[in-house]
Design a protein around this motif. Sequence first.
Motif, short mmCIF file in Angstrom:
data_model
loop_
_atom_site.label_atom_id
_atom_site.label_comp_id
_atom_site.label_asym_id
_atom_site.label_seq_id
_atom_site.Cartn_x
_atom_site.Cartn_y
_atom_site.Cartn_z
N UNK A 1 0.81 -1.23 0.00
CA UNK A 1 0.00 0.00 0.00
C UNK A 1 0.83 1.27 0.00
N UNK A 2 2.15 1.15 0.21
CA UNK A 2 2.96 2.37 0.31
C UNK A 2 4.37 2.14 -0.21
N UNK A 3 4.97 3.17 -0.79
CA UNK A 3 6.42 3.14 -1.08
C UNK A 3 7.01 4.51 -0.73
N UNK A 4 8.27 4.47 -0.29
CA UNK A 4 8.95 5.68 0.20
C UNK A 4 10.16 5.97 -0.68
N UNK A 5 10.33 7.25 -1.07
CA UNK A 5 11.33 7.59 -2.07
C UNK A 5 12.31 8.66 -1.58
N UNK A 6 13.50 8.65 -2.16
CA UNK A 6 14.57 9.56 -1.71
C UNK A 6 14.20 11.03 -1.88
N UNK A 7 13.27 11.30 -2.79
CA UNK A 7 12.83 12.68 -3.03
C UNK A 7 11.99 13.20 -1.86
N UNK A 8 11.62 12.30 -0.93
CA UNK A 8 10.70 12.69 0.14
C UNK A 8 9.25 12.43 -0.27
N UNK A 9 9.06 11.84 -1.46
CA UNK A 9 7.72 11.48 -1.90
C UNK A 9 7.30 10.15 -1.30
N UNK A 10 6.01 10.05 -1.01
CA UNK A 10 5.41 8.79 -0.56
C UNK A 10 4.30 8.47 -1.56
N UNK A 11 4.27 7.24 -2.07
CA UNK A 11 3.19 6.82 -2.96
C UNK A 11 2.22 5.93 -2.20
N UNK A 12 0.93 6.20 -2.38
CA UNK A 12 -0.12 5.35 -1.80
C UNK A 12 -0.84 4.64 -2.95
N UNK A 13 -1.08 3.35 -2.78
CA UNK A 13 -1.53 2.52 -3.91
C UNK A 13 -2.94 1.97 -3.73
N UNK A 14 -3.64 1.77 -4.87
CA UNK A 14 -4.98 1.18 -4.85
C UNK A 14 -4.90 -0.35 -4.69
N UNK A 15 -5.70 -0.87 -3.76
CA UNK A 15 -5.63 -2.28 -3.38
C UNK A 15 -6.84 -3.06 -3.89
N UNK A 16 -6.58 -4.26 -4.35
CA UNK A 16 -7.62 -5.14 -4.89
C UNK A 16 -8.66 -5.54 -3.83
#
Length: 313
Positions: free
Chosen positions: A83-98
């Motif tokens: 549901x989540x990934x963390x990136x060096x840019x300081x961005x966080x991605x939240x993902x759609x779950x089945x």
Amino acid sequence: MASRQITNTILMIRPVQFRMNEETAVNNYFQEDISLKNDEINTKAQQEFDDFVAKLRAVGVNVIVENDDIKGNTPDSVFPNNWVSFHESGNVALYPMFAENRRRERREEVLARLESEGFTINNIVDYTEAEDEDVFLEGTGSILMDRQNERAYCALSARADESLFIEFCEDFEYTPVVFTANQTVDGKRLPIYHTNVMMCLAEEFCVICLDTIDDKKERKNVLKHLKETGKQVISITEEQMHHFAGNMLQVLGADDKKYLVMSADAHQSLTKDQVNRIEKHCEILSSDLSTIETCGGGSARCMMAEVFLPKEE
């Protein structure tokens, strides 16, 4: 763009209601029913979780453990990488779950916890509206990021939508590498639910079940990208994949020592030659996750969400 492929900081969610998730079993063919009561299953899963965390910490991996919230009734919360990934840019991605009950795993307090540990979150890139259209992309289960070489690999399935994956690649500046990976279920070839069960991308090598990529052109294309980026290819069989030998993650321990983390079952399934090839690059760290694997249909890699966020000085 990110320069590190591996990190020494991992977020893990300790389960409170772990069981076989009936909502994910429809297309996760790695899940199996076992004849234990749910509370026994949860107790065993917690024990496996705690032992695994202790092993990671013993070699110097910085493991941030957040407890699941019992109110959520979220049997798969032990797999936060979806549901989540963390990136060096300081961005966080939240993902759609089945699975609908997995959507409740996305909790503000998990992000707040990372900020309280001194990590900076600059921006949240939220893809979760896609759930309204029944379109899904399940984080680093679906997407394997080669952060150093700016490429992302994705095996398409009911949980990995091609157009959303392309959108993610545009947003995060990755070159998309798209393919289909299948497994044999009751004599039929059906899509594997997550890319990260058939493929693991480490700094200098890739563990991959090429036999799952039935289309020769697609297989050739995946190999071309791996070769172009200098990854040594270590092939596993479909049988080994079913022991979660594709579901591994490379992490950093104390003194920047590299480890390839996997379950005991995955480790035992490897041949001597495969072990030797991995150990040329890093040490193997394995832990018994049999209850979590059998009921959850996920393994070591799924349990670890890598934290690449910048840290306040």
